[in-house]
Design an enzyme around this catalytic site. Structure first.
Site, short mmCIF file in Angstrom:
data_model
loop_
_atom_site.label_atom_id
_atom_site.label_comp_id
_atom_site.label_asym_id
_atom_site.label_seq_id
_atom_site.Cartn_x
_atom_site.Cartn_y
_atom_site.Cartn_z
N GLU A 25 69.57 -59.45 50.71
CA GLU A 25 68.32 -60.50 50.79
C GLU A 25 67.74 -60.52 49.26
O GLU A 25 67.51 -59.52 48.60
CB GLU A 25 67.33 -59.72 51.77
CG GLU A 25 66.17 -60.64 51.85
CD GLU A 25 64.97 -60.01 52.45
OE1 GLU A 25 64.61 -58.74 52.39
OE2 GLU A 25 64.52 -60.69 53.26
N GLY A 39 57.70 -56.02 56.46
CA GLY A 39 58.15 -55.64 55.03
C GLY A 39 59.72 -55.48 54.97
O GLY A 39 60.60 -56.04 55.78
N CYS A 91 60.05 -64.96 54.87
CA CYS A 91 61.05 -64.28 55.64
C CYS A 91 61.93 -65.32 56.40
O CYS A 91 63.17 -64.84 56.70
CB CYS A 91 60.49 -63.15 56.38
SG CYS A 91 59.06 -63.90 57.71
N THR A 138 62.07 -49.92 53.48
CA THR A 138 60.77 -49.28 54.03
C THR A 138 60.64 -49.14 55.61
O THR A 138 60.05 -48.33 56.04
CB THR A 138 59.63 -50.33 53.61
OG1 THR A 138 59.87 -50.58 52.08
CG2 THR A 138 58.14 -49.57 53.60
N LYS A 163 46.58 -51.63 55.79
CA LYS A 163 46.62 -51.58 54.10
C LYS A 163 47.58 -52.99 53.82
O LYS A 163 48.45 -53.32 54.30
CB LYS A 163 47.74 -50.50 53.83
CG LYS A 163 47.89 -50.53 52.31
CD LYS A 163 49.00 -49.55 52.04
CE LYS A 163 50.28 -50.10 51.33
NZ LYS A 163 50.31 -50.93 50.37
N GLU A 173 58.89 -55.64 61.58
CA GLU A 173 59.35 -57.23 61.25
C GLU A 173 59.57 -56.95 59.70
O GLU A 173 59.25 -56.80 58.76
CB GLU A 173 58.07 -57.94 61.35
CG GLU A 173 57.61 -58.30 62.74
CD GLU A 173 58.45 -58.80 63.73
OE1 GLU A 173 59.16 -59.51 63.36
OE2 GLU A 173 57.93 -58.47 64.95
P1 NDP Z 1 58.09 -53.65 51.23
O1 NDP Z 1 58.70 -53.13 52.45
O2 NDP Z 1 58.35 -53.15 49.91
O3 NDP Z 1 56.36 -53.49 51.49
C1 NDP Z 1 55.60 -53.78 52.69
C2 NDP Z 1 54.54 -52.92 53.01
O4 NDP Z 1 54.84 -51.67 53.16
C3 NDP Z 1 53.45 -53.15 51.55
O5 NDP Z 1 52.25 -53.09 51.89
C4 NDP Z 1 54.10 -51.73 50.93
O6 NDP Z 1 53.07 -51.27 50.07
C5 NDP Z 1 54.18 -50.77 52.29
N1 NDP Z 1 55.09 -49.44 51.84
C6 NDP Z 1 55.83 -49.38 50.88
N2 NDP Z 1 56.44 -48.23 51.27
C7 NDP Z 1 55.77 -47.53 52.24
C8 NDP Z 1 56.07 -46.34 53.02
N3 NDP Z 1 56.73 -45.57 52.57
N4 NDP Z 1 55.44 -46.08 54.12
C9 NDP Z 1 54.44 -47.16 54.48
N5 NDP Z 1 54.23 -48.26 53.85
C10 NDP Z 1 54.99 -48.53 52.80
O7 NDP Z 1 58.21 -55.21 51.22
P2 NDP Z 1 57.47 -56.33 50.49
O8 NDP Z 1 56.08 -56.18 50.46
O9 NDP Z 1 58.39 -56.25 48.98
O10 NDP Z 1 57.76 -57.64 51.20
C11 NDP Z 1 59.02 -58.31 51.20
C12 NDP Z 1 59.90 -57.87 52.47
O11 NDP Z 1 59.34 -58.25 53.66
C13 NDP Z 1 61.07 -58.75 52.49
O12 NDP Z 1 62.29 -57.85 52.98
C14 NDP Z 1 61.00 -59.75 53.73
O13 NDP Z 1 62.02 -60.22 54.24
C15 NDP Z 1 60.07 -58.91 54.47
N6 NDP Z 1 59.21 -59.75 55.65
C16 NDP Z 1 59.43 -59.86 56.93
C17 NDP Z 1 58.84 -60.75 57.56
C18 NDP Z 1 59.21 -60.75 59.14
O14 NDP Z 1 58.45 -61.13 59.63
N7 NDP Z 1 60.43 -60.12 59.47
C19 NDP Z 1 57.73 -61.58 57.20
C20 NDP Z 1 57.55 -61.45 55.80
C21 NDP Z 1 58.28 -60.56 54.65
P3 NDP Z 1 53.10 -51.76 48.59
O15 NDP Z 1 53.48 -52.87 48.51
O16 NDP Z 1 51.61 -51.68 48.47
O17 NDP Z 1 53.72 -50.38 47.85
#
Ligand code: NDP
Length: 507
Positions: free
Chosen positions: A411, A230, A286, A234, A177, A252
């Site tokens: 963050e 993400g 990130c 989450t 997804k 991550e």
């Molecule tokens: P989110 O945690 O909001 O979303 C990440 C993914 O998880 C999306 O596809 C989202 O879907 C999905 N998601 C949301 N809720 C759920 C759930 N309950 N169960 C399963 N999947 C779910 O992060 P963002 O998209 O806002 O990304 C930004 C974040 O990602 C920042 O905190 C950043 O630091 C982190 N990040 C970390 C990296 C690393 O390598 N450590 C690299 C890049 C980013 P949808 O968006 O469709 O609701």
């Protein structure tokens, strides 16, 4: 209007609900395509397709997988330009960045894992026991089954493929997804998978929201491993559901990365890189350094030069080659970033530059004042056909905040950094390590002993010394503390998507 489709069992299909929601272009604020509002039913179909495809795919040779994945690499490279344009439109990032970083890296991810899978070795141990017993222990490394891959919006195709490529190369089948905020390049990738001849069901892409699709993937009984990138909140929710089901988990998560600058650094190199490490991709990477600590003797010089360079960054149309900083990915994220800038003011911070939303009008004034005629004319010609009433924020530099205030602990994930002076090594280490996160740190010094000393003491999964985002795909990638668990990259990702089995054969 274009309706994005799910990719299940090798077919492009509509969601079970028949419902769609809007996909908005961040630079204009306009709806330009529709995203399937999928749910558990679509995840079940995808998981069934992945389960059915697993026996055949997991027994193909690494060479056969290599051949298919390399066809996919060629197709991504063939379509570099349309993919880069799509990524830029969907995410708001400058198209130059999508062209030079995001899409080439997606191809590199598949290329790297297509070849890495051919080099993954197993261990063997010769055992001598009491009474002349002699045995060979060997380790079978077998693909884990159906894997779930969930990725964020900031580097859409780059991070999506960073998970899918090792899973498929290891012999797993996948239900994936992308973020609902940036689904377009994952949709285009599914078409390329069909063209490349990827067998049906090996990769299944279900579009929709996290709470409906993401959580259904995490909770699905047939999905054995979850690779997630993400936010930390989450990640916590995913761990809560998946851990009692004994799923393998790679998380991550978020970061609040320190950038530590000593007075003995290579100044010009440091300054140019720090502008990049602060504001690339609108600060929505990130790995961006958002807390900049500068040794006191260098502080005033750095402050002046940094603010001058940052003020000169061009905020504008992601489509324009002159743009340095594009649009913020969504209205919701835009408002969150602005609320953090307000918080910084409330906490007593001084805004040295930026601090405001940019409208087409303010941007035009800025360019006219700076006398940058080229950009003004480019801007006017682009604006004549495009109404840029989306979400832009000026690159923002803030000072006079303590390291432990909320602005410096939370963050923000946008074009906002703070700068702070320090006097001693132990002091800056304490500041750097004072947050709940531990993803990446950057260190600038020409003192080799100090570089080793501080690198070892930083609570961080990655330390860049005198560089930033110099990536080698063989290296372990991931964070400590609330930045997650597990490592991606190299053989580590192939190990994640496989299960070890020891066979003890008495001779
Ligand atoms: P989110 O945690 O909001 O979303 C990440 C993914 O998880 C999306 O596809 C989202 O879907 C999905 N998601 C949301 N809720 C759920 C759930 N309950 N169960 C399963 N999947 C779910 O992060 P963002 O998209 O806002 O990304 C930004 C974040 O990602 C920042 O905190 C950043 O630091 C982190 N990040 C970390 C990296 C690393 O390598 N450590 C690299 C890049 C980013 P949808 O968006 O469709 O609701």
């Amino acid at each position: 209007m274009l309706e994005i489709l799910n990719y299940i069992g090798g077919e492009m299909v509509t969601p079970a609900s028949g419902e769609y929601f809007d996909n908005i272009e961040p630079a204009t604020g306009e709806v330009y395509s529709l995203i399937p509002d999928s749910d558990e039913r679509d995840v079940n179909l995808a998981s069934d397709a992945a389960k059915a495809a697993f026996p055949a795919w997991s027994t193909t040779s690494p060479e056969e997988r290599f051949a298919i994945l390399m066809r996919l690499v060629s197709l991504i490279e063939r379509d570099l330009e349309p993919l880069a344009l799509a990524e830029s439109k969907d995410n708001g990032k400058p198209v130059s960045l999508a062209r030079s970083v995001d899409i080439p890296r997606a191809a590199a991810n598949f290329r790297f894992y297509a070849t890495a899978a051919m080099h993954l070795a197993n261990e063997s141990h010769e055992t001598h026991g009491a009474g002349g017993v002699h045995a060979i222990n060997y380790t079978l490394r077998q693909p884990i089954g159906v894997a779930g891959c969930i990725s964020p919006w900031n580097l859409p195709l780059y991070l999506f493929t960073w998970k899918i490529a090792p899973a498929i190369a290891a012999g797993c089948t996948v239900v994936a997804k992308p973020s609902e905020v940036t689904p377009m390049t994952a949709y285009l990738l599914s078409k390329l998978c069909i063209e490349a001849g990827l067998p049906p069901g090996v990769l299944n892409i279900v579009h929709g929201t996290g709470p409906k699709v993401g959580s259904a993937i995490v909770a699905h009984k047939d999905i054995k491993a979850i690779s997630f990138t993400g936010g930390t909140a989450t990640g916590e929710e995913i761990a809560r559901v998946a851990a009692p089901m004994f799923k393998k988990l790679s998380l991550e998560l978020g970061g609040k990365n320190p950038n530590i600058i000593f007075a003995d650094c290579n100044y010009d190199e440091m300054l140019a890189t720090t502008v990049r490490s602060s504001f690339s991709n609108q600060g929505e990477i990130c790995l961006c350094g958002s807390r900049i600590f500068v040794e006191r003797p260098l502080y005033e010089r750095f402050k002046q030069d940094f603010v001058e360079r940052v003020s000169a960054l061009k905020v504008g149309d992601p489509n324009s080659p002159a743009t340095d900083v594009g649009a913020i990915v969504s209205k919701q994220h835009f408002e969150k970033i602005l609320s953090y800038i307000d918080l910084a003011r409330e906490e007593g911070g001084t805004i040295l530059c930026g601090g405001k939303a940019v409208t087409a009008e303010t941007q035009r004034h800025r360019e006219e004042e700076s006398g940058d005629i080229t950009t003004v004319s480019q801007r006017l010609s682009v604006s004549a056909v495009r109404d840029l009433s989306g979400w832009f924020i000026e690159p923002t530099v803030i000072e006079r905040l303590p390291h432990d205030c909320r602005t410096n602990q939370k963050e923000i994930f946008g074009p906002v950094v703070t700068i702070m002076p320090f006097d001693a090594e132990d002091e800056v280490l304490a500041y750097a390590n004072s947050v709940r996160y531990g993803l990446a740190a950057t260190l600038w010094t020409e003192n080799l002993s100090r570089a080793h000393r501080i690198s070892a003491k930083l609570e961080s999964g990655i330390v860049w010394v005198n560089c930033w985002m110099l990536r080698d795909l063989r290296t372990p990638f991931g964070g400590v503390k609330d930045s997650g668990i597990g490592r991606e990259g190299g053989f580590e990702a192939l190990r994640f998507f496989t299960e070890e089995k020891n066979v003890c054969l008495r001779l």
